[in-house]
Scaffold this motif. Structure first.
Motif, PDB file in Angstrom:
ATOM      1  N   TRP A  91       0.833  -1.198   0.000  1.00  0.00           N
ATOM      2  CA  TRP A  91       0.000   0.000   0.000  1.00  0.00           C
ATOM      3  C   TRP A  91       0.868   1.248   0.000  1.00  0.00           C
ATOM      4  O   TRP A  91       0.647   2.177  -0.763  1.00  0.00           O
ATOM      5  CB  TRP A  91      -0.911   0.009   1.223  1.00  0.00           C
ATOM      6  N   ARG A  92       1.879   1.257   0.887  1.00  0.00           N
ATOM      7  CA  ARG A  92       2.742   2.430   0.991  1.00  0.00           C
ATOM      8  C   ARG A  92       3.556   2.626  -0.287  1.00  0.00           C
ATOM      9  O   ARG A  92       3.824   3.759  -0.693  1.00  0.00           O
ATOM     10  CB  ARG A  92       3.676   2.285   2.200  1.00  0.00           C
ATOM     11  N   ARG A  93       3.936   1.516  -0.915  1.00  0.00           N
ATOM     12  CA  ARG A  93       4.819   1.586  -2.076  1.00  0.00           C
ATOM     13  C   ARG A  93       4.070   1.894  -3.370  1.00  0.00           C
ATOM     14  O   ARG A  93       4.576   2.639  -4.218  1.00  0.00           O
ATOM     15  CB  ARG A  93       5.552   0.242  -2.200  1.00  0.00           C
ATOM     16  N   GLU A  94       2.887   1.335  -3.566  1.00  0.00           N
ATOM     17  CA  GLU A  94       2.245   1.380  -4.869  1.00  0.00           C
ATOM     18  C   GLU A  94       0.949   2.183  -4.935  1.00  0.00           C
ATOM     19  O   GLU A  94       0.552   2.597  -6.025  1.00  0.00           O
ATOM     20  CB  GLU A  94       1.951  -0.053  -5.348  1.00  0.00           C
ATOM     21  N   ALA A  95       0.281   2.380  -3.837  1.00  0.00           N
ATOM     22  CA  ALA A  95      -1.024   3.033  -3.901  1.00  0.00           C
ATOM     23  C   ALA A  95      -0.885   4.516  -4.239  1.00  0.00           C
ATOM     24  O   ALA A  95       0.009   5.198  -3.732  1.00  0.00           O
ATOM     25  CB  ALA A  95      -1.762   2.871  -2.581  1.00  0.00           C
ATOM     26  N   GLU A  96      -1.767   4.984  -5.096  1.00  0.00           N
ATOM     27  CA  GLU A  96      -1.828   6.425  -5.365  1.00  0.00           C
ATOM     28  C   GLU A  96      -2.434   7.168  -4.184  1.00  0.00           C
ATOM     29  O   GLU A  96      -2.101   8.326  -3.937  1.00  0.00           O
ATOM     30  CB  GLU A  96      -2.667   6.687  -6.617  1.00  0.00           C
ATOM     31  N   GLU A  97      -3.327   6.490  -3.476  1.00  0.00           N
ATOM     32  CA  GLU A  97      -4.010   7.104  -2.337  1.00  0.00           C
ATOM     33  C   GLU A  97      -4.465   5.984  -1.407  1.00  0.00           C
ATOM     34  O   GLU A  97      -4.907   4.929  -1.850  1.00  0.00           O
ATOM     35  CB  GLU A  97      -5.215   7.904  -2.827  1.00  0.00           C
ATOM     36  N   SER A  98      -4.339   6.201  -0.103  1.00  0.00           N
ATOM     37  CA  SER A  98      -4.848   5.224   0.855  1.00  0.00           C
ATOM     38  C   SER A  98      -5.352   5.944   2.096  1.00  0.00           C
ATOM     39  O   SER A  98      -4.827   6.994   2.481  1.00  0.00           O
ATOM     40  CB  SER A  98      -3.770   4.204   1.235  1.00  0.00           C
ATOM     41  N   TRP A  99      -6.387   5.347   2.686  1.00  0.00           N
ATOM     42  CA  TRP A  99      -6.992   5.926   3.893  1.00  0.00           C
ATOM     43  C   TRP A  99      -7.287   4.796   4.861  1.00  0.00           C
ATOM     44  O   TRP A  99      -7.749   3.717   4.462  1.00  0.00           O
ATOM     45  CB  TRP A  99      -8.271   6.678   3.537  1.00  0.00           C
ATOM     46  N   HIS A 100      -6.999   5.033   6.150  1.00  0.00           N
ATOM     47  CA  HIS A 100      -7.137   4.001   7.168  1.00  0.00           C
ATOM     48  C   HIS A 100      -7.821   4.606   8.397  1.00  0.00           C
ATOM     49  O   HIS A 100      -7.469   5.716   8.822  1.00  0.00           O
ATOM     50  CB  HIS A 100      -5.771   3.457   7.584  1.00  0.00           C
ATOM     51  N   VAL A 101      -8.778   3.879   8.958  1.00  0.00           N
ATOM     52  CA  VAL A 101      -9.458   4.355  10.159  1.00  0.00           C
ATOM     53  C   VAL A 101      -9.558   3.222  11.165  1.00  0.00           C
ATOM     54  O   VAL A 101      -9.775   2.060  10.801  1.00  0.00           O
ATOM     55  CB  VAL A 101     -10.858   4.927   9.823  1.00  0.00           C
ATOM     56  N   ARG A 102      -9.379   3.563  12.440  1.00  0.00           N
ATOM     57  CA  ARG A 102      -9.537   2.613  13.547  1.00  0.00           C
ATOM     58  C   ARG A 102     -10.900   2.849  14.181  1.00  0.00           C
ATOM     59  O   ARG A 102     -11.312   3.993  14.392  1.00  0.00           O
ATOM     60  CB  ARG A 102      -8.420   2.793  14.560  1.00  0.00           C
ATOM     61  N   LEU A 103     -11.569   1.747  14.498  1.00  0.00           N
ATOM     62  CA  LEU A 103     -12.976   1.812  14.872  1.00  0.00           C
ATOM     63  C   LEU A 103     -13.249   1.035  16.147  1.00  0.00           C
ATOM     64  O   LEU A 103     -12.842  -0.121  16.274  1.00  0.00           O
ATOM     65  CB  LEU A 103     -13.831   1.222  13.737  1.00  0.00           C
ATOM     66  N   ALA A 104     -13.979   1.657  17.070  1.00  0.00           N
ATOM     67  CA  ALA A 104     -14.467   0.975  18.273  1.00  0.00           C
ATOM     68  C   ALA A 104     -15.949   0.688  18.080  1.00  0.00           C
ATOM     69  O   ALA A 104     -16.746   1.631  17.977  1.00  0.00           O
ATOM     70  CB  ALA A 104     -14.250   1.851  19.507  1.00  0.00           C
ATOM     71  N   PRO A 105     -16.372  -0.572  17.992  1.00  0.00           N
ATOM     72  CA  PRO A 105     -17.795  -0.878  17.787  1.00  0.00           C
ATOM     73  C   PRO A 105     -18.643  -0.403  18.964  1.00  0.00           C
ATOM     74  O   PRO A 105     -18.275  -0.581  20.124  1.00  0.00           O
ATOM     75  CB  PRO A 105     -17.823  -2.402  17.674  1.00  0.00           C
ATOM     76  N   THR A 106     -19.788   0.201  18.649  1.00  0.00           N
ATOM     77  CA  THR A 106     -20.737   0.600  19.690  1.00  0.00           C
ATOM     78  C   THR A 106     -22.074  -0.118  19.551  1.00  0.00           C
ATOM     79  O   THR A 106     -22.860  -0.140  20.503  1.00  0.00           O
ATOM     80  CB  THR A 106     -20.975   2.119  19.659  1.00  0.00           C
ATOM     81  N   ALA A 107     -22.337  -0.710  18.391  1.00  0.00           N
ATOM     82  CA  ALA A 107     -23.576  -1.477  18.194  1.00  0.00           C
ATOM     83  C   ALA A 107     -23.391  -2.360  16.970  1.00  0.00           C
ATOM     84  O   ALA A 107     -22.732  -1.968  16.003  1.00  0.00           O
ATOM     85  CB  ALA A 107     -24.779  -0.556  17.998  1.00  0.00           C
ATOM     86  N   SER A 108     -23.958  -3.561  17.019  1.00  0.00           N
ATOM     87  CA  SER A 108     -23.879  -4.467  15.874  1.00  0.00           C
ATOM     88  C   SER A 108     -25.008  -5.482  15.962  1.00  0.00           C
ATOM     89  O   SER A 108     -25.299  -5.997  17.044  1.00  0.00           O
ATOM     90  CB  SER A 108     -22.521  -5.187  15.859  1.00  0.00           C
ATOM     91  N   ARG A 109     -25.625  -5.741  14.826  1.00  0.00           N
ATOM     92  CA  ARG A 109     -26.622  -6.805  14.768  1.00  0.00           C
ATOM     93  C   ARG A 109     -26.582  -7.445  13.384  1.00  0.00           C
ATOM     94  O   ARG A 109     -26.350  -6.774  12.380  1.00  0.00           O
ATOM     95  CB  ARG A 109     -28.027  -6.281  15.061  1.00  0.00           C
ATOM     96  N   GLY A 110     -26.775  -8.747  13.345  1.00  0.00           N
ATOM     97  CA  GLY A 110     -26.764  -9.472  12.092  1.00  0.00           C
ATOM     98  C   GLY A 110     -25.518 -10.314  11.934  1.00  0.00           C
ATOM     99  O   GLY A 110     -24.698 -10.449  12.840  1.00  0.00           O
ATOM    100  N   ARG A 111     -25.389 -10.901  10.741  1.00  0.00           N
ATOM    101  CA  ARG A 111     -24.296 -11.812  10.462  1.00  0.00           C
ATOM    102  C   ARG A 111     -23.715 -11.532   9.088  1.00  0.00           C
ATOM    103  O   ARG A 111     -24.362 -10.944   8.223  1.00  0.00           O
ATOM    104  CB  ARG A 111     -24.782 -13.263  10.566  1.00  0.00           C
ATOM    105  N   TRP A 112     -22.491 -11.989   8.904  1.00  0.00           N
ATOM    106  CA  TRP A 112     -21.783 -11.826   7.641  1.00  0.00           C
ATOM    107  C   TRP A 112     -21.192 -13.183   7.288  1.00  0.00           C
ATOM    108  O   TRP A 112     -20.290 -13.659   7.963  1.00  0.00           O
ATOM    109  CB  TRP A 112     -20.687 -10.785   7.799  1.00  0.00           C
ATOM    110  N   GLY A 113     -21.724 -13.820   6.241  1.00  0.00           N
ATOM    111  CA  GLY A 113     -21.265 -15.149   5.893  1.00  0.00           C
ATOM    112  C   GLY A 113     -21.539 -16.164   6.986  1.00  0.00           C
ATOM    113  O   GLY A 113     -20.753 -17.087   7.189  1.00  0.00           O
ATOM    114  N   GLY A 114     -22.660 -15.977   7.695  1.00  0.00           N
ATOM    115  CA  GLY A 114     -23.030 -16.887   8.761  1.00  0.00           C
ATOM    116  C   GLY A 114     -22.323 -16.638  10.080  1.00  0.00           C
ATOM    117  O   GLY A 114     -22.511 -17.388  11.044  1.00  0.00           O
ATOM    118  N   VAL A 115     -21.527 -15.590  10.168  1.00  0.00           N
ATOM    119  CA  VAL A 115     -20.716 -15.301  11.355  1.00  0.00           C
ATOM    120  C   VAL A 115     -21.073 -13.930  11.909  1.00  0.00           C
ATOM    121  O   VAL A 115     -21.328 -12.997  11.141  1.00  0.00           O
ATOM    122  CB  VAL A 115     -19.208 -15.335  10.995  1.00  0.00           C
ATOM    123  N   ASP A 116     -21.081 -13.808  13.227  1.00  0.00           N
ATOM    124  CA  ASP A 116     -21.174 -12.490  13.865  1.00  0.00           C
ATOM    125  C   ASP A 116     -19.755 -11.951  13.988  1.00  0.00           C
ATOM    126  O   ASP A 116     -18.990 -12.428  14.835  1.00  0.00           O
ATOM    127  CB  ASP A 116     -21.829 -12.616  15.240  1.00  0.00           C
TER     128      ASP A 116
END
Length: 243
Positions: A91-116
């Motif tokens: 990413w650092r070497r080849e990307a023209e642009e990159s953005w990164h964010v760190r996230l603290a979950p505060t609410a979640s419901r549902g599943r993704w590929g059968g997994v929470d």
């Protein structure tokens, strides 16, 4: 193929990464990066995804821009990945642009590929703190509902573009057409709730989704962004908003 590992996520740390390369040949990294991610220590859940051209889900794809959503067992695991992974080094070497964010979950419901991917409990903020909010919505669309789904996407996109409290939004997806998601950033919880529940066009779409069972699986997750770096369309949309 699984993109999860067993065990409890101890710190509930998530991250979202948006990478833009110079050419569409970056498509090949979708295959090359999967073994790297499977072998990454402390990575509890991940999805590599393509992105749309607009702010939300659309039929058009941006073949130069790709996204990674990840859930980490510890903050130190995310730190190690960003500092020493072959993937982040590219990413650092080849990307023209990159953005990164760190996230603290505060609410979640549902599943993704059968997994929470974000098992609770999640700490709830004391009241509306006024800080920015990140939202991830994801769905597997039933084949019989694809036409109806994409018929309403332009209306939702236009509505989203009118929201002055929406700092940024991108449509992402694992498969063309049928497995779609949106990652969005909001100035505060109030502006996010007004879009989700007080806008006539959006609430009508939600009513159709529920009544006609458009989705075979869905996930809604809300986060408190607490650190960001890089650029998304030339700027960091969270610049100046994080304490």
């Amino acid at each position: 193929m699984t993109e999860t590992t067993t065990g409890r996520i101890s710190e509930n740390i998530a991250s979202f990464h948006l990478i833009r390369y110079g050419t569409a040949s970056a498509m090949r990294y979708m295959a090359f990066d999967r073994p790297v991610l499977r072998a990454t220590a402390g990575l509890a859940f991940w999805r590599l995804m393509g992105t749309g051209r607009g702010r939300s889900m659309s039929l058009g794809a941006d073949l130069r821009r790709w996204a990674l959503f990840a859930v980490w067992r510890r903050e130190a695991d995310l730190e190690s990945f960003l500092a020493s992974s072959a993937l982040s080094a590219r990413w650092r070497r080849e990307a023209e642009e990159s953005w990164h964010v760190r996230l603290a979950p505060t609410a979640s419901r549902g599943r993704w590929g059968g997994v929470d991917p974000l098992p609770g409990p999640h700490p709830r903020p004391a009241g509306d703190t006024g800080g920015p909010v990140a939202v991830l919505t994801r769905a597997s669309i039933r084949p019989s509902r694809l036409v109806a789904f994409y018929r309403v996407v332009p209306d939702v996109d236009r509505l989203l573009a009118r929201q002055d409290g929406c700092l940024a939004s991108v449509g992402v997806g694992e498969w063309p057409l049928a497995r779609q998601a949106t990652f969005s950033l909001w100035r505060d919880a109030g502006t996010m709730r007004r879009f989700a529940y007080a806008q006539g066009e959006h609430t009508r779409v939600i009513e159709h989704v529920r009544a006609e069972r458009w989705y075979s699986e869905e996930l809604f997750a809300r986060f408190r962004p607490y650190a960001s770096e890089g650029a998304w369309n030339g700027d960091d949309p969270l610049k100046g908003t994080l304490a």
